[in-house]
Design an enzyme around this catalytic site. Structure first.
Site, mmCIF file in Angstrom:
data_model
loop_
_atom_site.group_PDB
_atom_site.id
_atom_site.type_symbol
_atom_site.label_atom_id
_atom_site.label_comp_id
_atom_site.label_asym_id
_atom_site.label_seq_id
_atom_site.Cartn_x
_atom_site.Cartn_y
_atom_site.Cartn_z
ATOM 1 N N ARG A 238 -13.761 13.199 5.584
ATOM 2 C CA ARG A 238 -12.457 13.837 5.825
ATOM 3 C C ARG A 238 -11.997 14.613 4.602
ATOM 4 N NH1 ARG A 238 -9.016 8.996 6.609
ATOM 5 N NH2 ARG A 238 -7.304 10.465 6.721
ATOM 6 N N ASP B 104 -14.790 3.144 7.150
ATOM 7 C CA ASP B 104 -13.725 3.956 6.549
ATOM 8 C C ASP B 104 -14.236 4.672 5.305
ATOM 9 O OD1 ASP B 104 -10.993 4.898 5.966
ATOM 10 O OD2 ASP B 104 -11.277 3.630 4.209
ATOM 11 N N LYS C 291 -8.645 -1.352 6.067
ATOM 12 C CA LYS C 291 -8.905 -1.989 4.769
ATOM 13 C C LYS C 291 -7.931 -3.137 4.517
ATOM 14 C CE LYS C 291 -8.713 2.073 2.992
ATOM 15 N NZ LYS C 291 -8.809 3.420 2.466
ATOM 16 N N HIS D 221 0.855 -1.190 0.000
ATOM 17 C CA HIS D 221 0.000 0.000 0.000
ATOM 18 C C HIS D 221 0.888 1.237 0.000
ATOM 19 C CE1 HIS D 221 -3.621 2.371 0.698
ATOM 20 N NE2 HIS D 221 -2.822 3.166 1.383
ATOM 21 N N SER E 280 -7.478 4.253 8.747
ATOM 22 C CA SER E 280 -8.138 4.112 7.447
ATOM 23 C C SER E 280 -7.417 3.069 6.583
ATOM 24 C CB SER E 280 -8.141 5.483 6.750
ATOM 25 O OG SER E 280 -8.426 5.372 5.389
HETATM 26 N N1 URA Z 1 -5.180 6.354 2.032
HETATM 27 C C1 URA Z 1 -6.219 5.824 2.718
HETATM 28 O O1 URA Z 1 -6.725 4.764 2.390
HETATM 29 N N2 URA Z 1 -6.679 6.506 3.777
HETATM 30 C C2 URA Z 1 -6.162 7.678 4.169
HETATM 31 O O2 URA Z 1 -6.625 8.212 5.143
HETATM 32 C C3 URA Z 1 -5.081 8.213 3.445
HETATM 33 C C4 URA Z 1 -4.600 7.527 2.381
#
Ligand code: URA
Length: 437
Positions: free
Chosen positions: A171, A164, A190, A85, A186
């Site tokens: 946000r 999220d 995931k 990620h 967040s």
């Molecule tokens: N990527 C995400 O999935 N969440 C965030 O808050 C920032 C970047």
């Protein structure tokens, strides 16, 4: 009578208090159920951004967000799993060559990706520039593709961490993205719900990243790694430079083009470096030990896996990628060293040219973006092309050029100094540090 009151919890965080596990669970559950209002959650997000959360609170928030949805499970798969990620950057197309490269070594990559919003591009938007490619897969289709091909890049289903999804949208419009507590919960909610066995995080630092300083990026990386390990996911992080765009191509189809160059054994040194370093880290976490990662970029194996992965989702690689109708060349105004080329400004320019979207509902232009003809550290001559801007609508050039004002410095002296070459022929490594638990 409810166990907690949203207003009292907001006030507690506003006054720098600590939220209990039960309070965090209540808040997330009731937010997803629509009983805590968006305006209350916005106020809470701002209180968290301003006053922070301790490790226990971040852990609880992540756990509550995972519990808001389903969890995928790849335990039955014959291959070990590893995912990557990135916290997001300009020209960051690494997922595209990385997933098939790692899969070409027998490690499955379940990559759930998103769309771009603002100046950072989204992996799904890039892949959708390939004719016929389909982002939406059912959980069964995803499992089948992972078992048969070993790599899948698709949209995260709505069942995964719905808390999220709801909170991130809020946000994005309330100036509360750049909080370490909120970013880490967040991302990790995931990734943990996705069920990967190991995870490598590419934490960007610099003008084009959420984290502008190495200290903040390191704190984010440490928080992410700790959350992963608490959840039993083998996790490490690389801190990587995002002061200048990654590679030479920024924009959806342009980034697919550059990814294919890398998969065919070519491409820019920084993209190769990051792809290879992240792949090596993923393979190590998946238990493969030291392998010659670059070999599979040069011998065609990663490219074959890419073709399999794209075709499995309906993509037709024989159709040429979309090209923008209009182009405009920006030339170097003077002779000297290109000492700076700002990632954020280039990202915003590409976005304004049509490569990104301003609202979730907007369409992107697949051919829009920017091609760089020089990178920081290189010498340029007055009048030489520095970059080419692409868009389908010539009227967008003004906005793109305005974003590029002051985006680069050219000077007689090389301000970057003699940086050691990286292993792939570039000047200076973009990997700043490695964080493990
Ligand atoms: N990527 C995400 O999935 N969440 C965030 O808050 C920032 C970047």
């Amino acid at each position: 009578m409810s166990a907690f009151s949203a207003v009292e919890l907001i006030i507690a965080k506003r006054e720098r208090g600590e939220l209990s596990t039960a309070a965090i669970n209540w808040l997330v559950e009731n937010y997803v159920a629509g009983k805590v209002a968006d305006e209350q959650m916005s106020a809470m997000a701002m209180a968290i951004l301003l006053n922070g959360m301790n490790r226990r609170e971040i852990h609880d928030l992540t756990t509550a967000m995972i519990a808001s949805g389903e969890r995928l499970d790849f335990a039955g798969l014959a291959w070990p799993t590893a995912d990557k990620h990135s916290t997001g950057g300009v020209g960051d197309k690494i997922t595209l060559p990385l997933a098939p490269l790692v899969a070409s070594f027998g490690v499955a990559v379940p990559q759930l990706s998103g769309r771009g919003l603002g100046h950072t591009g989204g992996t799904l938007d890039k892949l959708e520039s390939i004719r016929g490619w389909r982002a939406a897969l059912s959980n069964d289709e995803m499992h089948r593709q992972l078992a048969e091909v070993g790599a899948v890049i698709c949209a995260a289903g709505s069942g995964l961490a719905p808390a999220d999804r709801k909170l991130y949208a809020l946000r994005d419009v309330t100036g509360t993205v750049e909080s370490i507590a909120l970013i880490s919960s967040s991302i990790m909610s995931k990734k943990i719900a996705e069920g990967t066995g190991s995870l490598v995080l590419d934490v960007k630092v610099g003008t084009g990243a959420f984290m502008k300083t190495v200290e903040r990026a390191r704190e984010l990386a440490q928080t992410l790694v700790a959350l992963g390990q608490d959840a039993g996911v083998k996790t490490t992080a690389l801190l990587t430079d995002m002061n200048t765009p990654l590679g030479l191509k920024i924009g959806n189809a342009l980034e697919v083009e550059e990814s294919i160059e890398v998969l065919q054994g070519g491409g820019p040194a920084d993209v190769i470096e990051l792809t290879v370093e992240l792949a090596a880290e993923m393979l190590r976490l998946a238990g493969l030990g030291e392998v010659d990662v670059r070999a599979n970029l040069n011998n065609g194996k990663a490219h074959d896996k890419w073709a399999e992965m794209i075709q499995a989702q309906g993509g037709d690689l024989s159709v040429p990628l979309p090209q923008a109708r209009e182009s405009h060349v920006v030339v170097a105004p003077s002779t000297g060293y290109l000492n700076r080329l700002d990632a954020l400004q280039v990202g915003v320019a590409a976005w304004r040219l049509g490569a990104g979207r301003a609202r979730k509902e907007d369409a992107v232009q697949f051919g829009a973006g920017i091609t760089l003809h020089a990178k920081p550290g290189e010498q340029v001559t007055a009048g030489q092309p520095l970059m080419t801007l692409f868009t389908d609508e010539a009227a967008r050039f003004d906005a793109g050029l305005a974003s590029l004002e002051g985006a680069f410095d050219i000077a007689a002296n090389n301000a970057l100094g003699e940086r050691p070459a990286n292993r792939f022929g570039g000047s200076g490594s973009i990997v700043i540090d490695r964080i493990e638990g």
